[in-house]
Scaffold this motif. Structure first.
Motif, mmCIF file in Angstrom:
data_model
loop_
_atom_site.group_PDB
_atom_site.id
_atom_site.type_symbol
_atom_site.label_atom_id
_atom_site.label_comp_id
_atom_site.label_asym_id
_atom_site.label_seq_id
_atom_site.Cartn_x
_atom_site.Cartn_y
_atom_site.Cartn_z
ATOM 1 N N PHE A 16 40.830 47.765 39.476
ATOM 2 C CA PHE A 16 39.905 46.774 39.411
ATOM 3 C C PHE A 16 38.603 46.805 38.986
ATOM 4 N N GLY A 19 37.243 48.730 35.332
ATOM 5 C CA GLY A 19 37.983 47.861 34.275
ATOM 6 C C GLY A 19 39.648 47.554 33.615
ATOM 7 N N THR A 21 41.467 45.956 34.228
ATOM 8 C CA THR A 21 42.000 44.655 34.762
ATOM 9 C C THR A 21 40.660 43.782 35.267
ATOM 10 N N ASP A 22 41.402 42.360 35.134
ATOM 11 C CA ASP A 22 40.475 41.344 34.945
ATOM 12 C C ASP A 22 40.431 40.510 36.512
ATOM 13 N N ILE A 23 39.884 39.254 36.553
ATOM 14 C CA ILE A 23 39.919 38.862 37.929
ATOM 15 C C ILE A 23 41.351 37.342 37.789
ATOM 16 N N GLY A 44 43.140 39.020 42.209
ATOM 17 C CA GLY A 44 41.526 39.201 41.168
ATOM 18 C C GLY A 44 40.788 37.925 41.530
ATOM 19 N N GLN A 45 41.033 36.593 41.579
ATOM 20 C CA GLN A 45 40.137 35.961 40.953
ATOM 21 C C GLN A 45 39.357 35.001 42.598
#
Length: 84
Positions: A16, A19, A21-23, A44-45
Motif C-alpha cells: 500500500f 502505491g 495497491t489502493d484502498i 484497504g478501505q
C-alpha cells in the motif's frame, strides 16, 4: 522470526505505501500446512492496510470455518477453493 500474521501485515502495508495497491485492492492469503491465513474484509478501505497481526483470520483449509467468519471477504472464497 516473524509469525505469518506479522508478515502479512508488513507486506500489506508495504504494498500500500509503495502505491502498488489502493484502498480497494484485494486480499492477502498464506497457506501453512492445512491452515490458511487471510486479511479481513476492508483491509484497504477501512484500515488503509494498517492492520495488526491479531486481525488476520486463520482457519483450516478443509472446512468452511473461514467463510463463516463475519470478517471474511468475498475474495476469500476464491482463495480457499484454490488452496483446496
Amino acid at each position: 522470526m516473524s509469525t505469518i500474521p506479522e508478515l502479512i501485515v508488513k507486506v500489506g502495508k508495504l504494498i500500500f505505501d509503495r502505491g502498488w495497491t489502493d484502498i480497494a485492492g484485494g486480499n492477502i492469503s498464506v497457506r501453512d500446512g492445512e491452515r490458511v491465513f487471510f486479511t479481513p474484509t476492508g483491509a484497504g478501505q477501512f484500515f488503509l492496510w494498517d492492520l495488526k497481526p491479531e486481525q488476520i483470520l486463520c482457519a483450516p483449509i478443509a472446512t468452511d470455518e473461514l467463510l463463516n467468519h463475519p470478517l471474511h471477504s468475498k475474495e476469500s472464497i476464491s482463495h480457499l477453493m484454490l488452496y483446496r
